[in-house]
Design a protein around this motif. Structure first.
Motif, PDB file in Angstrom:
ATOM      1  N   ALA A   1       0.828  -1.209   0.000  1.00 22.81           N
ATOM      2  CA  ALA A   1       0.000   0.000   0.000  1.00 22.81           C
ATOM      3  C   ALA A   1       0.861   1.256   0.000  1.00 22.81           C
ATOM      4  O   ALA A   1       0.558   2.228  -0.704  1.00 22.81           O
ATOM      5  CB  ALA A   1      -0.932  -0.005   1.214  1.00 22.81           C
ATOM      6  N   VAL A   2       1.932   1.253   0.773  1.00 20.12           N
ATOM      7  CA  VAL A   2       2.841   2.407   0.806  1.00 20.12           C
ATOM      8  C   VAL A   2       3.460   2.629  -0.570  1.00 20.12           C
ATOM      9  O   VAL A   2       3.561   3.764  -1.055  1.00 20.12           O
ATOM     10  CB  VAL A   2       3.939   2.210   1.871  1.00 20.12           C
ATOM     11  CG1 VAL A   2       5.032   3.275   1.724  1.00 20.12           C
ATOM     12  CG2 VAL A   2       3.338   2.282   3.272  1.00 20.12           C
ATOM     13  N   GLY A   3       3.869   1.555  -1.226  1.00 18.14           N
ATOM     14  CA  GLY A   3       4.424   1.677  -2.565  1.00 18.14           C
ATOM     15  C   GLY A   3       3.412   2.216  -3.559  1.00 18.14           C
ATOM     16  O   GLY A   3       3.750   3.015  -4.441  1.00 18.14           O
ATOM     17  N   LEU A   4       2.171   1.790  -3.407  1.00 17.26           N
ATOM     18  CA  LEU A   4       1.110   2.268  -4.286  1.00 17.26           C
ATOM     19  C   LEU A   4       0.866   3.763  -4.084  1.00 17.26           C
ATOM     20  O   LEU A   4       0.702   4.514  -5.049  1.00 17.26           O
ATOM     21  CB  LEU A   4      -0.167   1.481  -4.021  1.00 17.26           C
ATOM     22  CG  LEU A   4      -1.399   1.842  -4.849  1.00 17.26           C
ATOM     23  CD1 LEU A   4      -1.139   1.627  -6.344  1.00 17.26           C
ATOM     24  CD2 LEU A   4      -2.603   1.010  -4.402  1.00 17.26           C
ATOM     25  N   ILE A   5       0.850   4.201  -2.840  1.00 15.20           N
ATOM     26  CA  ILE A   5       0.661   5.626  -2.536  1.00 15.20           C
ATOM     27  C   ILE A   5       1.800   6.444  -3.129  1.00 15.20           C
ATOM     28  O   ILE A   5       1.584   7.516  -3.703  1.00 15.20           O
ATOM     29  CB  ILE A   5       0.560   5.840  -1.017  1.00 15.20           C
ATOM     30  CG1 ILE A   5      -0.725   5.220  -0.484  1.00 15.20           C
ATOM     31  CG2 ILE A   5       0.624   7.330  -0.664  1.00 15.20           C
ATOM     32  CD1 ILE A   5      -0.804   5.151   1.028  1.00 15.20           C
ATOM     33  N   GLN A   6       3.020   5.938  -3.002  1.00 13.28           N
ATOM     34  CA  GLN A   6       4.165   6.640  -3.572  1.00 13.28           C
ATOM     35  C   GLN A   6       4.006   6.824  -5.074  1.00 13.28           C
ATOM     36  O   GLN A   6       4.262   7.911  -5.618  1.00 13.28           O
ATOM     37  CB  GLN A   6       5.451   5.861  -3.279  1.00 13.28           C
ATOM     38  CG  GLN A   6       6.710   6.533  -3.849  1.00 13.28           C
ATOM     39  CD  GLN A   6       7.937   5.651  -3.695  1.00 13.28           C
ATOM     40  OE1 GLN A   6       7.840   4.418  -3.746  1.00 13.28           O
ATOM     41  NE2 GLN A   6       9.091   6.270  -3.500  1.00 13.28           N
ATOM     42  N   ARG A   7       3.571   5.795  -5.757  1.00 13.94           N
ATOM     43  CA  ARG A   7       3.405   5.881  -7.216  1.00 13.94           C
ATOM     44  C   ARG A   7       2.292   6.860  -7.578  1.00 13.94           C
ATOM     45  O   ARG A   7       2.422   7.642  -8.527  1.00 13.94           O
ATOM     46  CB  ARG A   7       3.097   4.493  -7.782  1.00 13.94           C
ATOM     47  CG  ARG A   7       4.272   3.540  -7.703  1.00 13.94           C
ATOM     48  CD  ARG A   7       3.838   2.125  -8.022  1.00 13.94           C
ATOM     49  NE  ARG A   7       3.363   2.006  -9.392  1.00 13.94           N
ATOM     50  CZ  ARG A   7       2.462   1.124  -9.799  1.00 13.94           C
ATOM     51  NH1 ARG A   7       1.900   0.295  -8.922  1.00 13.94           N
ATOM     52  NH2 ARG A   7       2.094   1.077 -11.062  1.00 13.94           N
ATOM     53  N   MET A   8       1.182   6.837  -6.839  1.00 13.37           N
ATOM     54  CA  MET A   8       0.079   7.741  -7.155  1.00 13.37           C
ATOM     55  C   MET A   8       0.468   9.201  -6.955  1.00 13.37           C
ATOM     56  O   MET A   8       0.102  10.054  -7.752  1.00 13.37           O
ATOM     57  CB  MET A   8      -1.145   7.383  -6.306  1.00 13.37           C
ATOM     58  CG  MET A   8      -1.836   6.109  -6.744  1.00 13.37           C
ATOM     59  SD  MET A   8      -3.478   5.887  -6.015  1.00 13.37           S
ATOM     60  CE  MET A   8      -3.041   5.542  -4.325  1.00 13.37           C
ATOM     61  N   THR A   9       1.207   9.493  -5.874  1.00 18.67           N
ATOM     62  CA  THR A   9       1.624  10.880  -5.653  1.00 18.67           C
ATOM     63  C   THR A   9       2.692  11.292  -6.660  1.00 18.67           C
ATOM     64  O   THR A   9       2.761  12.458  -7.056  1.00 18.67           O
ATOM     65  CB  THR A   9       2.136  11.078  -4.214  1.00 18.67           C
ATOM     66  OG1 THR A   9       3.183  10.134  -3.932  1.00 18.67           O
ATOM     67  CG2 THR A   9       1.005  10.899  -3.211  1.00 18.67           C
ATOM     68  N   TYR A  10       3.505  10.343  -7.105  1.00 13.47           N
ATOM     69  CA  TYR A  10       4.487  10.632  -8.160  1.00 13.47           C
ATOM     70  C   TYR A  10       3.772  11.020  -9.455  1.00 13.47           C
ATOM     71  O   TYR A  10       4.222  11.910 -10.184  1.00 13.47           O
ATOM     72  CB  TYR A  10       5.380   9.406  -8.385  1.00 13.47           C
ATOM     73  CG  TYR A  10       6.365   9.583  -9.517  1.00 13.47           C
ATOM     74  CD1 TYR A  10       7.547  10.291  -9.332  1.00 13.47           C
ATOM     75  CD2 TYR A  10       6.108   9.028 -10.777  1.00 13.47           C
ATOM     76  CE1 TYR A  10       8.464  10.456 -10.362  1.00 13.47           C
ATOM     77  CE2 TYR A  10       7.011   9.184 -11.817  1.00 13.47           C
ATOM     78  CZ  TYR A  10       8.183   9.902 -11.611  1.00 13.47           C
ATOM     79  OH  TYR A  10       9.075  10.069 -12.640  1.00 13.47           O
ATOM     80  N   PHE A  11       2.647  10.360  -9.717  1.00  8.82           N
ATOM     81  CA  PHE A  11       1.848  10.676 -10.896  1.00  8.82           C
ATOM     82  C   PHE A  11       0.925  11.877 -10.672  1.00  8.82           C
ATOM     83  O   PHE A  11       0.063  12.172 -11.482  1.00  8.82           O
ATOM     84  CB  PHE A  11       1.008   9.467 -11.316  1.00  8.82           C
ATOM     85  CG  PHE A  11       1.802   8.323 -11.883  1.00  8.82           C
ATOM     86  CD1 PHE A  11       2.877   8.562 -12.722  1.00  8.82           C
ATOM     87  CD2 PHE A  11       1.472   7.008 -11.583  1.00  8.82           C
ATOM     88  CE1 PHE A  11       3.609   7.511 -13.255  1.00  8.82           C
ATOM     89  CE2 PHE A  11       2.198   5.951 -12.107  1.00  8.82           C
ATOM     90  CZ  PHE A  11       3.282   6.197 -12.947  1.00  8.82           C
TER      91      PHE A  11
END
Length: 305
Positions: A113-123
């Motif tokens: 989930a943390v990795g997913l959040i990182q990717r979404m905020t990067y996008f």
């Protein structure tokens, strides 16, 4: 992936049921709106729709539903489970389409989930929040892992806030213990002291408001905090419609709520037959008489030691 505390009782193989795009469109088109004479467009009084899903990639018509919202000026927001692997192309489309994305976090899916959040905020997603269900049993992981990560993990540096959801004693949640007022106060004090951006569900608003009475705040500071608290709005300015197209005042009351279960697919006038129906008006009146404290689960806002 299912959560043991799921109040909907989801997760059993073969039990998943999706609202079809055809059903969604039928319901959506019944919502109050104004027809424009100039270009045949429609202006809907509804501005946002919150979608609760488990696997965001499992719904076969998710983009038809989200795109139809956008085409009609309504912003789709979504809560996802944070456990699945999502491609960059899917994620890019998700952050471009939705307004707010909440990722449900628990002990079993935390790293993914943390990795997913990182990717979404990067996008550059407009807003990303963590949803965390608080209970006596989930507190240890919250303090040991989640809150320190919100403070210090660079992967979460661009997310908006952590939103605490009170445990509901329903279905899976019946096996968990609701946080006492003392423990809830501890959590609020912790977040304020550590300057953590946090929010909470409207079910927890009475508990939060009582907690502010025990904080060392000036009168102005307390007023500012209380201004950010919104008690139950079910049937006042929000509604829940299940995957079968039935209206309920609140998702937690689905199946047993008095005055709920109106089949929206069969009504001709949503405002008259649903929103202003006798049963919904009675719910509204009862909620106001209770000062907008949950009438379904008194345990979640009861004063406890």
């Amino acid at each position: 992936m299912s959560c043991a505390f799921c109040y909907k009782g989801n997760g059993k193989v073969g039990t998943a049921h999706h609202m079809s795009f055809a059903t969604f469109k039928t319901i959506f088109d019944k919502l109050p709106h104004i027809d424009s004479r100039k270009d045949n467009s429609r202006i809907f009084f509804v501005t946002q729709i919150a979608f609760g899903v488990t696997s965001i990639t499992a719904h076969p018509e998710i983009w038809e539903i989200f795109d139809y919202c956008r085409e009609n000026g309504v912003i789709p927001n979504v809560t996802i489970n944070g456990a699945e692997l999502i491609s960059d192309s899917f994620l890019l489309r998700l952050v471009d389409t939705c307004g707010s994305i909440a990722v449900s976090v628990n002990e079993t899916n935390f790293e993914r989930a943390v990795g997913l959040i990182q990717r979404m905020t990067y996008f550059r997603a407009p807003q990303v929040n963590i949803h965390y269900v608080i209970s006596d049993q989930s507190s240890e992981f919250l303090y040991d892992k989640v809150l320190p990560a919100v403070q210090n993990d660079s992967r979460l540096s661009r997310m908006n806030a952590i939103v605490f959801l009170g445990m509901k004693p329903l279905r899976g949640g019946a096996n968990y213990d609701i946080l006492t007022n003392v423990d809830y106060l501890r959590l609020i004090k912790y977040c304020l002291a550590k300057k953590i951006n946090f929010g909470f569900d409207s079910c927890s608003a009475p508990k939060f408001e009582r907690a502010t009475e025990f904080l060392e705040l000036s009168k102005v500071q307390r007023i500012e905090l209380l201004a950010r608290s919104e008690r139950c709005e079910s049937g006042l300015f929000s509604a829940y419609i299940d995957c079968n197209g039935k209206y309920w005042h609140c998702s937690f009351g689905q199946g047993f709520e008095k005055g709920g279960g109106i089949d929206v697919t069969k009504v001709t006038d949503f405002h008259k037959e649903v929103w202003m129906s006798d049963s919904v008006k009675q719910w509204r009146l009862s909620l106001h008489e209770l000062n907008r404290e949950c009438p379904l689960f008194e345990q979640i806002h009861a004063i406890t030691k």
